[in-house]
Design a protein around this motif. Sequence first.
Motif, PDB file in Angstrom:
ATOM      1  N   LEU A  25       0.266  -1.279   0.048  1.00  0.00           N
ATOM      2  CA  LEU A  25       0.301  -0.229   0.368  1.00  0.00           C
ATOM      3  C   LEU A  25       0.682   0.824  -0.152  1.00  0.00           C
ATOM      4  CD1 LEU A  25      -2.948  -1.280   2.765  1.00  0.00           C
ATOM      5  CD2 LEU A  25      -2.867  -1.579   0.414  1.00  0.00           C
ATOM      6  N   GLY A  26       0.639   2.400  -0.752  1.00  0.00           N
ATOM      7  CA  GLY A  26       1.192   3.601  -1.331  1.00  0.00           C
ATOM      8  C   GLY A  26      -0.460   4.449   0.012  1.00  0.00           C
ATOM      9  N   LEU A  27       1.145   4.903   0.431  1.00  0.00           N
ATOM     10  CA  LEU A  27      -0.266   6.006   1.182  1.00  0.00           C
ATOM     11  C   LEU A  27      -0.048   7.519   0.986  1.00  0.00           C
ATOM     12  CD1 LEU A  27      -0.606   4.057   5.426  1.00  0.00           C
ATOM     13  CD2 LEU A  27      -1.951   3.302   2.952  1.00  0.00           C
ATOM     14  N   TYR A  28      -0.863   7.737   0.930  1.00  0.00           N
ATOM     15  CA  TYR A  28      -0.548   9.665   1.347  1.00  0.00           C
ATOM     16  C   TYR A  28      -1.546  10.006   2.622  1.00  0.00           C
ATOM     17  CZ  TYR A  28      -0.167   9.046  -3.877  1.00  0.00           C
ATOM     18  OH  TYR A  28      -0.046   8.647  -5.020  1.00  0.00           O
ATOM     19  N   LEU A  29      -0.885  10.930   3.441  1.00  0.00           N
ATOM     20  CA  LEU A  29      -1.251  11.639   4.500  1.00  0.00           C
ATOM     21  C   LEU A  29      -1.718  12.829   4.560  1.00  0.00           C
ATOM     22  CD1 LEU A  29       1.834  10.735   7.178  1.00  0.00           C
ATOM     23  CD2 LEU A  29       0.044   9.605   6.390  1.00  0.00           C
ATOM     24  N   ARG A  30      -2.607  13.380   4.809  1.00  0.00           N
ATOM     25  CA  ARG A  30      -4.001  14.118   5.011  1.00  0.00           C
ATOM     26  C   ARG A  30      -2.615  14.904   4.952  1.00  0.00           C
ATOM     27  NH1 ARG A  30      -7.397  12.856   8.473  1.00  0.00           N
ATOM     28  NH2 ARG A  30      -6.661  14.424   9.802  1.00  0.00           N
ATOM     29  N   GLU A  31      -1.630  15.141   6.560  1.00  0.00           N
ATOM     30  CA  GLU A  31      -0.899  16.205   6.796  1.00  0.00           C
ATOM     31  C   GLU A  31       0.314  15.175   7.461  1.00  0.00           C
ATOM     32  OE1 GLU A  31      -2.232  18.831   9.868  1.00  0.00           O
ATOM     33  OE2 GLU A  31      -3.712  19.033   9.258  1.00  0.00           O
ATOM     34  N   ALA A  32       1.680  16.223   7.404  1.00  0.00           N
ATOM     35  CA  ALA A  32       2.680  14.520   7.564  1.00  0.00           C
ATOM     36  C   ALA A  32       2.905  15.054   8.929  1.00  0.00           C
ATOM     37  CB  ALA A  32       3.812  16.274   6.539  1.00  0.00           C
TER      38      ALA A  32
ATOM     39  N   ILE B 286      -4.812   9.270   7.327  1.00  0.00           N
ATOM     40  CA  ILE B 286      -4.763   9.236   5.620  1.00  0.00           C
ATOM     41  C   ILE B 286      -5.751   9.658   4.404  1.00  0.00           C
ATOM     42  CG2 ILE B 286      -4.446   6.827   3.952  1.00  0.00           C
ATOM     43  CD1 ILE B 286      -4.077   4.865   6.815  1.00  0.00           C
ATOM     44  N   ARG B 287      -4.749  10.274   3.698  1.00  0.00           N
ATOM     45  CA  ARG B 287      -5.533  10.984   2.784  1.00  0.00           C
ATOM     46  C   ARG B 287      -6.365   9.956   1.444  1.00  0.00           C
ATOM     47  NH1 ARG B 287      -3.331  13.624  -1.949  1.00  0.00           N
ATOM     48  NH2 ARG B 287      -1.376  13.737  -1.263  1.00  0.00           N
ATOM     49  N   ASP B 288      -4.613   9.209   1.180  1.00  0.00           N
ATOM     50  CA  ASP B 288      -5.785   8.440   0.061  1.00  0.00           C
ATOM     51  C   ASP B 288      -4.297   6.454   0.027  1.00  0.00           C
ATOM     52  OD1 ASP B 288      -6.785   7.574  -2.789  1.00  0.00           O
ATOM     53  OD2 ASP B 288      -5.739   9.202  -3.533  1.00  0.00           O
ATOM     54  N   ILE B 289      -5.058   5.779  -0.488  1.00  0.00           N
ATOM     55  CA  ILE B 289      -4.594   4.828  -1.444  1.00  0.00           C
ATOM     56  C   ILE B 289      -4.000   4.169  -1.979  1.00  0.00           C
ATOM     57  CG2 ILE B 289      -3.907   2.112   0.616  1.00  0.00           C
ATOM     58  CD1 ILE B 289      -5.794   3.371   2.145  1.00  0.00           C
ATOM     59  N   GLU B 290      -3.183   3.621  -2.598  1.00  0.00           N
ATOM     60  CA  GLU B 290      -3.214   2.888  -3.643  1.00  0.00           C
ATOM     61  C   GLU B 290      -2.481   1.137  -3.439  1.00  0.00           C
ATOM     62  OE1 GLU B 290      -1.233   4.159  -7.339  1.00  0.00           O
ATOM     63  OE2 GLU B 290      -1.932   6.481  -6.474  1.00  0.00           O
TER      64      GLU B 290
ATOM     65  N   SER C 296       8.391   7.204   3.475  1.00  0.00           N
ATOM     66  CA  SER C 296       9.052   6.888   2.482  1.00  0.00           C
ATOM     67  C   SER C 296       9.600   8.403   1.626  1.00  0.00           C
ATOM     68  CB  SER C 296       8.366   6.365   1.305  1.00  0.00           C
ATOM     69  OG  SER C 296       7.090   7.173   0.994  1.00  0.00           O
ATOM     70  N   THR C 297      10.306   8.382   0.950  1.00  0.00           N
ATOM     71  CA  THR C 297      10.260  10.166   0.218  1.00  0.00           C
ATOM     72  C   THR C 297       9.695   9.967  -1.399  1.00  0.00           C
ATOM     73  OG1 THR C 297      12.335   8.768  -1.265  1.00  0.00           O
ATOM     74  CG2 THR C 297      12.131  10.578   1.219  1.00  0.00           C
ATOM     75  N   GLY C 298       8.997  10.855  -1.884  1.00  0.00           N
ATOM     76  CA  GLY C 298       8.646  10.636  -3.404  1.00  0.00           C
ATOM     77  C   GLY C 298       6.862  10.341  -3.864  1.00  0.00           C
ATOM     78  N   LYS C 299       6.620   9.753  -4.204  1.00  0.00           N
ATOM     79  CA  LYS C 299       5.206   9.981  -4.158  1.00  0.00           C
ATOM     80  C   LYS C 299       4.322   9.847  -2.851  1.00  0.00           C
ATOM     81  CE  LYS C 299       1.484   8.088  -7.430  1.00  0.00           C
ATOM     82  NZ  LYS C 299       1.596   7.387  -8.862  1.00  0.00           N
ATOM     83  N   TYR C 300       4.433   8.794  -2.178  1.00  0.00           N
ATOM     84  CA  TYR C 300       4.116   8.565  -1.020  1.00  0.00           C
ATOM     85  C   TYR C 300       4.526   8.688   0.133  1.00  0.00           C
ATOM     86  CZ  TYR C 300       2.703   4.996  -5.221  1.00  0.00           C
ATOM     87  OH  TYR C 300       2.108   4.483  -5.624  1.00  0.00           O
ATOM     88  N   ASP C 301       3.953   8.753   1.385  1.00  0.00           N
ATOM     89  CA  ASP C 301       3.920   9.325   2.232  1.00  0.00           C
ATOM     90  C   ASP C 301       4.249   8.160   2.983  1.00  0.00           C
ATOM     91  OD1 ASP C 301       3.890  12.281   2.633  1.00  0.00           O
ATOM     92  OD2 ASP C 301       2.133  11.637   2.929  1.00  0.00           O
ATOM     93  N   VAL C 302       3.979   6.862   3.075  1.00  0.00           N
ATOM     94  CA  VAL C 302       4.087   5.996   3.510  1.00  0.00           C
ATOM     95  C   VAL C 302       4.386   4.402   2.855  1.00  0.00           C
ATOM     96  CG1 VAL C 302       3.729   4.281   5.802  1.00  0.00           C
ATOM     97  CG2 VAL C 302       3.656   6.860   5.942  1.00  0.00           C
TER      98      VAL C 302
END
Length: 153
Positions: free
Chosen positions: A71-78, A132-136, A100-106
């Motif tokens: 899962l690539g997670l995007y956070l709402r806020e760091a 969590i804002r979004d997940i791939e 992680s750095t790059g596209k995903y936060d986690v």
Amino acid sequence: MKDKLDAVDHKILTILSEDAQMNYTEVAKRAGISPGTVHMRTRKMRNLGVIKGATLSLDYSKLGWKMTVFLGLYLREASLYKSVIDKLSEVPEVVKIHHSTGKYDVFVKIHARDSIHYRQLYQESILLIDGIRDIESFISLEETMNRHIDFGE
């Protein structure tokens, strides 16, 4: 300096990375050193935190866990990183978490028995984590390699 690792330490690490349960006598034979040296060096590396324990390498599919999902997670806020990580750590099927750095936060690795179990885990545990804002999702079709770095010369 006694805290530095040398070629002998690296050789011991390489041998143990193949089989962490190998006894010191066998490690010594393969490394061409004495069992006492292996014991002393291994203790030093544990004290330094280089060796953090020994783990089993499991074939989850043979245990009925047929899905590995990343899962690539995007956070709402760091600033929510710590609370999200704490909640993810409570999910037993989560086996690895990387900031992680790059596209995903986690980036997260999980195991599930099947697609029904994955859907339940995703909807009832992971999606409910605040922050969590979004997940791939990425389903692994096959793990073709899993190894440690060879520290040999």
